[in-house]
Design an enzyme around this catalytic site. Structure first.
Site: not given
Ligand code: ZN
Length: 457
Positions: A62, A65, A212, A241, A275, A326
């Protein structure tokens, strides 16, 4: 045909080292010659004091982030800081960036990935709309920026536009998620179509598709999106997750998320399940048997306190996996490998997570399943007819220089940091050499400007 040749001290294939290694590439950067013997006619050859490994595949990113990496580490006394409070900080960041800023952040991040040895990234992309949640006039504006950033940084990209609809199981979306939302399957498929157009702007861009997570899309729409979506693309999804996510799912439908997935979708090797942290025995076995791939993000999972995937048991069951960075709290693939292995050693009090040569198991599996996550597959690490993407470790550093071929890969994987890297080659060209990225200065200048504008650091 105009060919360019490299000579490496050694080059890693699935079965072991090719020593020395001559690699000849044509003007389209495709490998045409691969041998331990020099080419017959005398040709100019770049001699490299290094060991070439296949470029690593980053199966989960992502990009935005990265702007908040390291900013959620101050935990005031008496607060209950967990994944869900981190997520609030992440929303603040997601709401702040405009398309230009998102592109500059991603270019900096991707350049750093290449410096660490990644040559391809799957961008799990859900920051779709403007700051008010309104679709841009150009529906895939933000996805296009991710592709442009990858082009600038010289990394290959699989853009994975994400279907995001809800705040939680059966719960409407939070206004802070407004930039992510496709209300219906049709809306999402229109976005996917627009994304199909934007990847045409870069010859090293491909497409994946994604829901998602089961908490973010209604079950009926998960099925509909999967059934009406493209059949040939890799399918990415976050699952199990957090313990809370498993418990919320149980409360909502009396079924665990992985269990729901295995019972309701034809889970197979197209699936890349990010995950998969909290699985029971039945889920773990069925998942391994399904030939699906797990995407592990060890540094992020550790940073967020997610939990520990049952890797040792999964590997014994023949399960497949790759790695992703991630949230980008860590960008070193070797560190991800070590975390995968060491967290198993710590919970089992045993050292043999993998049978045989652990370093070889780690690299082989990550390359093979990582390529699948990108929508690619080829049998060996390097092959005639395929592009030449490699990460090259210096053969002159003191430990590997004095290590036998048999112990070389383990020495690289278990002892190296990024200072041991000689450089990274994408499509037969050095994108990073001696820690210097070919466009590093311009990328850093643009990134610094954005950080000053955002004022979040
Ligand atoms: Zn993610």
């Amino acid at each position: 045909m105009q060919m360019k040749f490299f000579r490496f001290k050694s080059l890693l294939q699935r079965e072991g080292w090719l020593t020395p290694a001559y690699v000849g590439i044509d003007e389209k950067s495709i490998i045409q010659y691969l041998s331990d013997q020099p080419p017959a006619e005398s040709v100019a050859t770049e001699s490299v004091l290094g060991f070439a490994l296949p470029g690593f595949q980053n199966s989960h990113s992502h990009a935005f982030q990265y702007a908040m990496a390291g900013l959620a580490e101050n935990h005031p006394i008496g607060t209950d800081d967990d994944f869900w409070t981190w997520r609030e900080a992440m929303y603040q960041c997601a709401l702040a960036v405009d398309p230009d800023q998102a592109e500059s952040i991603a270019a900096m991040l991707y350049a750093e990935m290449v410096r660490n040895g990644y040559t391809h990234v799957a961008e799990f992309h859900y920051l779709h709309h403007d700051k008010d949640g309104k679709p841009y006039a150009h529906l895939a504006e933000m996805g296009e920026r991710m592709v442009a950033a990858a082009k600038t940084a010289g990394i290959k990209i699989t853009l994975v536009p994400v279907f995001y609809q809800r705040g939680n199981f059966g719960v409407d979306f939070n206004p802070r998620q407004r930039r992510f939302i496709s209300k219906t399957t049709e809306e999402y498929l229109r976005l996917l179509d627009a994304s199909k157009e934007v990847i045409k702007s870069y010859s090293d861009a491909r497409l994946g598709f994604s829901v998602h997570s089961l908490r973010a899309v209604d079950f009926a729409d998960v099925k509909q999106a999967f059934e009406s979506g493209p059949r040939e693309l890799p399918f990415h999804l976050h699952v199990s997750e957090q313990k809370k996510e498993v418990n919320d799912c149980l409360a909502f439908c009396n079924t665990r998320p992985m269990q729901w997935l295995l019972e309701n979708l034809p889970v197979n090797d197209r699936f890349h399940l990010v995950h998969s942290t909290h699985l029971d025995d039945g889920e773990l076995t069925q998942l391994a048997n399904s030939k699906a791939n797990v995407v592990l993000c060890p540094s992020t999972e550790g940073n967020l306190g997610d939990g520990i995937f049952r890797m040792k048991e999964y590997v014994k069951l023949g399960g497949h996996w790759s790695i992703g960075t991630d949230s980008h709290i860590g960008l070193n693939p070797l560190e991800e490998f070590r975390m995968i292995d060491y967290r198993q050693r710590l919970v089992t009090n045993q050292r043999n997570t993998f049978d045989g040569d652990a370093a070889q198991s780690l690299v082989n599996e990550e390359i093979q399943s990582g390529r699948k996550a990108m929508g690619l597959s080829y049998k060996n690490h390097f092959e005639v007819g395929q592009p030449f993407d490699a990460v090259v470790f210096s053969s002159e550093s003191h430990l590997v220089q004095n290590t036998s071929e048999k112990n070389r890969l383990a020495t690289l994987v278990y002892t190296s940091d990024s200072s041991r890297l000689f450089g990274t080659i994408v499509n037969g060209k050095w994108v990073v050499k001696n820690q210097h990225h070919h466009s590093g200065n311009a990328i850093k200048t643009a990134f610094t400007k954005v950080m000053r504008e955002l004022k979040n650091r």
